[in-house]
Design a protein around this motif. Structure first.
Motif, PDB file in Angstrom:
ATOM      1  N   PHE A 127      93.874  76.284  71.914  1.00  0.00           N
ATOM      2  CA  PHE A 127      93.770  75.508  73.154  1.00  0.00           C
ATOM      3  C   PHE A 127      93.946  74.016  72.888  1.00  0.00           C
ATOM      4  CE2 PHE A 127      91.233  73.058  76.207  1.00  0.00           C
ATOM      5  CZ  PHE A 127      91.871  73.402  77.378  1.00  0.00           C
ATOM      6  N   GLU A 128      93.192  73.505  71.917  1.00  0.00           N
ATOM      7  CA  GLU A 128      93.232  72.056  71.656  1.00  0.00           C
ATOM      8  C   GLU A 128      94.560  71.598  71.070  1.00  0.00           C
ATOM      9  OE1 GLU A 128      89.775  70.716  69.513  1.00  0.00           O
ATOM     10  OE2 GLU A 128      88.435  71.283  71.160  1.00  0.00           O
ATOM     11  N   THR A 129      95.212  72.452  70.300  1.00  0.00           N
ATOM     12  CA  THR A 129      96.515  72.074  69.727  1.00  0.00           C
ATOM     13  C   THR A 129      97.666  72.461  70.649  1.00  0.00           C
ATOM     14  OG1 THR A 129      96.802  74.169  68.541  1.00  0.00           O
ATOM     15  CG2 THR A 129      95.675  72.363  67.349  1.00  0.00           C
ATOM     16  N   ASP A 130      97.348  73.102  71.759  1.00  0.00           N
ATOM     17  CA  ASP A 130      98.362  73.643  72.673  1.00  0.00           C
ATOM     18  C   ASP A 130      99.328  74.524  71.871  1.00  0.00           C
ATOM     19  OD1 ASP A 130      99.735  74.202  74.995  1.00  0.00           O
ATOM     20  OD2 ASP A 130     100.786  72.263  75.067  1.00  0.00           O
ATOM     21  N   HIS A 131      98.747  75.426  71.105  1.00  0.00           N
ATOM     22  CA  HIS A 131      99.510  76.352  70.254  1.00  0.00           C
ATOM     23  C   HIS A 131     100.481  75.596  69.352  1.00  0.00           C
ATOM     24  CE1 HIS A 131      97.937  80.017  72.133  1.00  0.00           C
ATOM     25  NE2 HIS A 131      97.878  79.270  73.212  1.00  0.00           N
ATOM     26  N   SER A 132      99.999  74.531  68.754  1.00  0.00           N
ATOM     27  CA  SER A 132     100.702  73.682  67.766  1.00  0.00           C
ATOM     28  C   SER A 132     101.548  72.584  68.386  1.00  0.00           C
ATOM     29  CB  SER A 132     101.559  74.507  66.797  1.00  0.00           C
ATOM     30  OG  SER A 132     102.795  74.858  67.368  1.00  0.00           O
ATOM     31  N   LYS A 133     101.658  72.531  69.700  1.00  0.00           N
ATOM     32  CA  LYS A 133     102.530  71.531  70.341  1.00  0.00           C
ATOM     33  C   LYS A 133     101.966  70.116  70.292  1.00  0.00           C
ATOM     34  CE  LYS A 133     104.336  75.049  73.396  1.00  0.00           C
ATOM     35  NZ  LYS A 133     104.138  75.658  74.701  1.00  0.00           N
ATOM     36  N   ASN A 134     100.641  69.979  70.139  1.00  0.00           N
ATOM     37  CA  ASN A 134     100.009  68.662  70.057  1.00  0.00           C
ATOM     38  C   ASN A 134      99.834  68.322  68.579  1.00  0.00           C
ATOM     39  OD1 ASN A 134      98.274  66.459  70.032  1.00  0.00           O
ATOM     40  ND2 ASN A 134      97.231  67.102  71.910  1.00  0.00           N
ATOM     41  N   GLU A 135     100.834  67.678  68.003  1.00  0.00           N
ATOM     42  CA  GLU A 135     100.852  67.452  66.559  1.00  0.00           C
ATOM     43  C   GLU A 135      99.682  66.620  66.044  1.00  0.00           C
ATOM     44  OE1 GLU A 135     103.913  66.195  62.997  1.00  0.00           O
ATOM     45  OE2 GLU A 135     104.685  66.503  65.023  1.00  0.00           O
ATOM     46  N   PRO A 136      99.292  65.506  66.693  1.00  0.00           N
ATOM     47  CA  PRO A 136      98.147  64.757  66.165  1.00  0.00           C
ATOM     48  C   PRO A 136      96.864  65.595  66.117  1.00  0.00           C
ATOM     49  CG  PRO A 136      99.350  63.419  67.750  1.00  0.00           C
ATOM     50  CD  PRO A 136      99.921  64.806  67.821  1.00  0.00           C
TER      51      PRO A 136
END
Length: 178
Positions: A148-157
């Motif tokens: 959820f927090e990484t948006d399935h890896s899409k949020n790189e930072p």
């Protein structure tokens, strides 16, 4: 009176067949795309899926009023139940999938720690089950939170923060690695 009980719990998000092929977590070996042998789920927007979890077995006996217990905790990756879409993945995505496997290893270590530090009664079945259930629920929640927090890896930072966090946690629980 001698009491002997053995229980096997296999923990992961999708129930594999009982004799599914598995690889154990190894700090000296990272996952490769060749490890993902399952058929991609074309219905998902995800480009890869890691099926990992913790297998746990224990036995105990009571002799002369004293209980002794043996247990084994392993972190497994299930290649036939893990998949990827070859045209859509990258080394970055592979690292995201590795972190899912690392989260399962973290909870294997937490289970070993809990088993080592708990003083059990002479009838520990329910006590062990409660420890297992609490840690399995926490493992699943952390896996979900990570995606959820990484948006399935899409949020790189945020992805990078998570990788560092899990690496730090693994280090903190290093004493309980297998």
């Amino acid at each position: 009176m001698k009491i002997l009980a053995t229980f096997l719990f296999i923990l992961f998000s999708v129930s594999p067949e009982g004799d599914a092929i598995k690889m154990q977590w190894d700090e000296n070996r990272q996952l490769t795309w060749k490890d993902f042998r399952g058929q991609p789920d074309q219905g998902h927007s995800y480009v890869a899926s890691t099926n990992s979890g913790v297998s746990f077995s224990f036995s105990y006996k009571v002799k002369n009023g004293k209980m002794t217990m043996e247990y084994q905790v392993l972190c497994n990756f299930y290649p036939e139940l893990s998949w990827y879409k070859p045209d859509l993945v990258s080394p970055y995505i592979l690292k995201h999938e590795q972190t899912h496997f690392d989260i399962s290893e973290l909870y294997a270590r937490k289970l070993r720690k809990a088993m080592e530090e708990t003083s059990f009664s002479n009838s520990p079945k329910d006590e062990v089950n409660k420890i297992y259930q609490n840690l399995e629920n926490a493992r699943r929640e952390l896996q979900t939170k990570y995606d959820f927090e990484t948006d399935h890896s899409k949020n790189e930072p945020v992805e990078i923060q998570w990788r560092r966090f899990i690496a730090k946690e693994l280090k903190q629980y290093e004493r309980w690695k297998s």
